[in-house]
Design a protein around this motif. Structure first.
Motif, short mmCIF file in Angstrom:
data_model
loop_
_atom_site.label_atom_id
_atom_site.label_comp_id
_atom_site.label_asym_id
_atom_site.label_seq_id
_atom_site.Cartn_x
_atom_site.Cartn_y
_atom_site.Cartn_z
N ARG A 167 87.98 16.67 44.21
CA ARG A 167 86.75 15.48 44.15
C ARG A 167 86.26 15.69 44.72
NH1 ARG A 167 85.44 12.09 40.66
NH2 ARG A 167 85.50 10.32 42.06
N LEU A 168 86.92 14.20 45.76
CA LEU A 168 85.96 14.29 47.37
C LEU A 168 86.45 15.14 48.05
CD1 LEU A 168 85.73 11.23 48.02
CD2 LEU A 168 88.25 10.42 48.54
N MET A 169 87.55 15.87 47.80
CA MET A 169 87.64 16.70 49.55
C MET A 169 86.48 17.50 49.24
SD MET A 169 89.90 15.70 51.41
CE MET A 169 89.84 17.22 52.67
N ARG A 170 85.65 17.87 48.01
CA ARG A 170 84.58 19.00 48.26
C ARG A 170 83.23 18.65 48.36
NH1 ARG A 170 81.27 18.87 44.18
NH2 ARG A 170 82.87 18.05 42.68
N GLU A 171 83.14 17.00 47.91
CA GLU A 171 81.95 16.20 48.34
C GLU A 171 81.77 16.23 49.83
OE1 GLU A 171 82.16 13.00 45.85
OE2 GLU A 171 81.49 13.85 43.75
N LEU A 172 83.12 15.77 50.62
CA LEU A 172 82.68 15.52 51.67
C LEU A 172 82.81 16.99 52.79
CD1 LEU A 172 86.43 13.19 52.26
CD2 LEU A 172 83.81 12.69 52.55
N LEU A 173 83.64 17.87 52.64
CA LEU A 173 82.82 19.51 52.55
C LEU A 173 81.45 19.63 52.85
CD1 LEU A 173 86.32 21.56 52.03
CD2 LEU A 173 85.09 20.49 54.38
N ALA A 174 81.20 19.20 51.86
CA ALA A 174 80.00 19.76 50.96
C ALA A 174 78.20 18.95 52.24
CB ALA A 174 79.23 19.53 50.11
N LYS A 175 78.77 17.82 51.85
CA LYS A 175 78.55 17.07 52.92
C LYS A 175 78.77 17.15 55.03
CE LYS A 175 78.63 12.76 50.56
NZ LYS A 175 78.90 11.07 50.82
#
Length: 84
Positions: free
Chosen positions: A52-60
C-alpha cells in the motif's frame, strides 16, 4: 484458524495490495521468517502495508511528475494574425 488470521490481516486493505503481497510471497521476494510456503498472518499484514505504501508513493510521484492539465487555453499556442 489461520484463515481467520489472514482475513483479519487484510480486512481493510485494497485488493490490489493484497494481490501484490501474495504474488511477492509466491515469487519468494517477500521476507519470510520461517521456511513454510504460507506466511503468517502478521507477515502478510506487514507485506500488504508495504505494498500500500509503495502504491501510494508511486501515485504521488506520478502526480508530481505529470504536467498540470487544464481545460483552458493557457497551455495552447495561439496563432497570431498579422495584417498584410
Amino acid at each position: 484458524m489461520q484463515l481467520r488470521g489472514y482475513l483479519a490481516a487484510v480486512q481493510d486493505a485494497e485488493l490490489a495490495d493484497v494481490q501484490a503481497a501474495i504474488q511477492r510471497f509466491i515469487r519468494g521476494e517477500a521476507k519470510v521468517d520461517n521456511a513454510q510456503f504460507c506466511p503468517s498472518s502478521a507477515q502478510l499484514s506487514i507485506e500488504v502495508r508495504e505494498r500500500r505504501l509503495m502504491r501510494e508513493l508511486l501515485a504521488k510521484r506520478a502526480l508530481i511528475s505529470s504536467p498540470p492539465r487544464s481545460g483552458g487555453s493557457e497551455g495552447r499556442a495561439r496563432s497570431v494574425v498579422r495584417p498584410g
